[in-house]
Design a protein around this motif. Structure first.
Motif, mmCIF file in Angstrom:
data_model
loop_
_atom_site.group_PDB
_atom_site.id
_atom_site.type_symbol
_atom_site.label_atom_id
_atom_site.label_comp_id
_atom_site.label_asym_id
_atom_site.label_seq_id
_atom_site.Cartn_x
_atom_site.Cartn_y
_atom_site.Cartn_z
ATOM 1 N N PHE A 23 0.773 -1.169 0.073
ATOM 2 C CA PHE A 23 0.021 -0.049 0.045
ATOM 3 C C PHE A 23 0.863 1.080 0.184
ATOM 4 N N THR A 24 0.553 2.290 -0.391
ATOM 5 C CA THR A 24 1.071 3.544 -0.747
ATOM 6 C C THR A 24 0.130 4.714 -0.029
ATOM 7 N N VAL A 25 0.471 5.465 0.925
ATOM 8 C CA VAL A 25 -0.377 6.527 1.401
ATOM 9 C C VAL A 25 0.562 7.714 1.556
ATOM 10 N N ARG A 26 -0.296 8.878 1.212
ATOM 11 C CA ARG A 26 0.639 10.634 1.479
ATOM 12 C C ARG A 26 0.523 10.525 3.003
ATOM 13 N N HIS A 27 1.933 11.089 3.450
ATOM 14 C CA HIS A 27 2.300 11.297 4.620
ATOM 15 C C HIS A 27 2.642 13.138 4.662
ATOM 16 N N ALA A 28 1.899 13.447 5.485
ATOM 17 C CA ALA A 28 2.179 15.068 5.812
ATOM 18 C C ALA A 28 1.765 15.703 4.565
ATOM 19 N N GLY A 29 1.069 15.185 3.480
ATOM 20 C CA GLY A 29 0.527 15.924 2.192
ATOM 21 C C GLY A 29 1.855 16.128 1.213
ATOM 22 N N ILE A 30 3.074 15.489 1.430
ATOM 23 C CA ILE A 30 4.007 16.087 0.851
ATOM 24 C C ILE A 30 4.918 14.710 0.456
ATOM 25 N N SER A 31 4.873 13.751 1.122
ATOM 26 C CA SER A 31 5.628 12.392 0.807
ATOM 27 C C SER A 31 4.733 11.045 0.797
ATOM 28 N N LYS A 32 5.349 10.026 0.446
ATOM 29 C CA LYS A 32 4.547 9.006 0.505
ATOM 30 C C LYS A 32 5.137 7.691 1.494
ATOM 31 N N VAL A 33 4.415 6.801 2.266
ATOM 32 C CA VAL A 33 4.844 5.921 2.999
ATOM 33 C C VAL A 33 4.287 4.660 2.354
ATOM 34 N N ARG A 34 5.145 3.822 2.160
ATOM 35 C CA ARG A 34 4.775 2.354 1.477
ATOM 36 C C ARG A 34 5.005 1.257 2.536
ATOM 37 N N GLY A 35 4.102 0.117 2.412
ATOM 38 C CA GLY A 35 4.059 -0.703 3.182
ATOM 39 C C GLY A 35 3.484 -2.039 2.586
ATOM 40 N N THR A 36 3.802 -3.070 3.468
ATOM 41 C CA THR A 36 3.347 -4.433 2.673
ATOM 42 C C THR A 36 2.465 -5.153 3.846
ATOM 43 N N VAL A 37 1.655 -5.886 3.299
ATOM 44 C CA VAL A 37 0.818 -6.675 4.175
ATOM 45 C C VAL A 37 1.210 -8.235 3.537
ATOM 46 N N PRO A 38 1.441 -9.165 4.411
ATOM 47 C CA PRO A 38 1.721 -10.424 4.023
ATOM 48 C C PRO A 38 0.335 -11.148 3.561
ATOM 49 N N VAL A 39 0.483 -11.775 2.350
ATOM 50 C CA VAL A 39 -0.733 -12.595 1.858
ATOM 51 C C VAL A 39 -0.717 -14.024 2.297
ATOM 52 N N VAL A 40 -1.525 -14.335 3.122
ATOM 53 C CA VAL A 40 -1.557 -15.700 3.859
ATOM 54 C C VAL A 40 -2.265 -16.748 2.824
ATOM 55 N N SER A 41 -3.190 -16.340 1.909
ATOM 56 C CA SER A 41 -3.678 -17.151 0.812
ATOM 57 C C SER A 41 -4.369 -16.607 0.099
ATOM 58 N N ALA A 42 -4.494 -17.082 -1.210
ATOM 59 C CA ALA A 42 -5.362 -16.659 -2.365
ATOM 60 C C ALA A 42 -5.304 -17.593 -3.337
ATOM 61 N N SER A 43 -6.449 -17.750 -3.991
ATOM 62 C CA SER A 43 -6.743 -18.412 -4.910
ATOM 63 C C SER A 43 -7.519 -17.977 -6.201
ATOM 64 N N ILE A 44 -7.449 -18.400 -7.436
ATOM 65 C CA ILE A 44 -8.031 -18.067 -8.664
ATOM 66 C C ILE A 44 -8.663 -19.173 -9.084
ATOM 67 N N ASP A 45 -9.873 -19.614 -9.152
ATOM 68 C CA ASP A 45 -10.682 -20.307 -9.774
ATOM 69 C C ASP A 45 -11.047 -20.076 -11.286
ATOM 70 N N VAL A 46 -10.245 -20.422 -12.171
ATOM 71 C CA VAL A 46 -10.227 -19.993 -13.589
ATOM 72 C C VAL A 46 -11.457 -20.745 -14.400
ATOM 73 N N ALA A 47 -12.537 -20.042 -14.665
ATOM 74 C CA ALA A 47 -13.780 -20.905 -15.497
ATOM 75 C C ALA A 47 -13.441 -21.035 -16.815
ATOM 76 N N GLU A 48 -13.908 -22.000 -17.371
ATOM 77 C CA GLU A 48 -13.985 -22.083 -18.787
ATOM 78 C C GLU A 48 -14.225 -20.581 -19.493
ATOM 79 N N ASN A 49 -15.527 -19.909 -19.305
ATOM 80 C CA ASN A 49 -15.598 -18.676 -19.536
ATOM 81 C C ASN A 49 -14.919 -17.690 -18.601
ATOM 82 N N PHE A 50 -13.886 -17.044 -18.747
ATOM 83 C CA PHE A 50 -12.880 -16.550 -17.998
ATOM 84 C C PHE A 50 -13.629 -15.645 -17.059
ATOM 85 N N LEU A 51 -14.615 -14.816 -17.674
ATOM 86 C CA LEU A 51 -15.441 -13.670 -16.798
ATOM 87 C C LEU A 51 -16.131 -14.396 -15.717
ATOM 88 N N ASP A 52 -16.358 -15.858 -15.645
ATOM 89 C CA ASP A 52 -16.969 -16.506 -14.498
ATOM 90 C C ASP A 52 -16.291 -16.878 -13.494
#
Length: 181
Positions: A23-52
């Protein structure tokens, strides 16, 4: 809709050692602070029709890392993520629309700090590869912008010169390398 080139239907599970969320957020209106958040899990169930297809993800707010232990502790406190009560962020897709040949908008429910909002995640499919261990991989990059206030993240401090210490707008990005089951 046609399947993006190289992708096949099936379940892809994020390789969390090659997947990141930041993530990125403005700090004091003049600079950016960047950070990370660990991904514990994620899955993508790809359907024959990709939009499904369906996408789910869980992130560990207790592992937020901005490079400053003091700031990370503040972000984990009740002033922000309140990780003792809401230790995880989740995303569950509700629909997918094409926006280009390998670009999509994955609409879904994002939960941060116990608050769920519908958001549009702009996603690019960046390709597939077979790694040296024979795993078929698919890669995606995504980005969205949220109002942190909409998720109950309202702590701030007024600046002497006007404005506030922490911007309301937060950019979230995710890079996923997923392995076919």
């Amino acid at each position: 809709m046609n399947m993006p080139a190289g992708l096949t239907a099936g379940t892809y599970t994020a390789d969390t050692t090659h997947t990141s969320a930041g993530f990125t957020v403005r700090h004091a209106g003049i600079s950016k602070v960047r950070g990370t958040v660990p991904v514990v899990s994620a899955s993508i169930d790809v359907a024959e029709n990709f939009l499904d297809s369906k996408v789910t993800a869980e992130l560990d707010a207790r592992g937020v890392n901005t490079g400053s232990a003091d700031r990370d502790g503040h972000l984990q406190s009740a002033d922000f993520f309140n990780v003792d009560v809401h230790p995880t962020w989740t995303f569950n897709s509700t629909s997918i629309t094409a926006s280009g040949s390998n670009e999509f908008v994955v609409n879904g429910d994002l939960t941060i700090n116990g608050v769920t909002k519908s958001v549009p995640l702009e996603v690019e499919f960046t390709g597939t590869a077979t790694d040296p261990f024979g795993n078929k991989r698919a890669a995606f990059e995504g980005e969205l912008e949220i109002s942190r206030k909409e998720f109950g993240l309202v702590w701030n401090a007024a600046l002497e010169t006007g404005g506030v210490l922490v911007s309301d707008k937060v950019k979230i990005n995710i890079e996923v390398s997923a392995i076919s089951a």
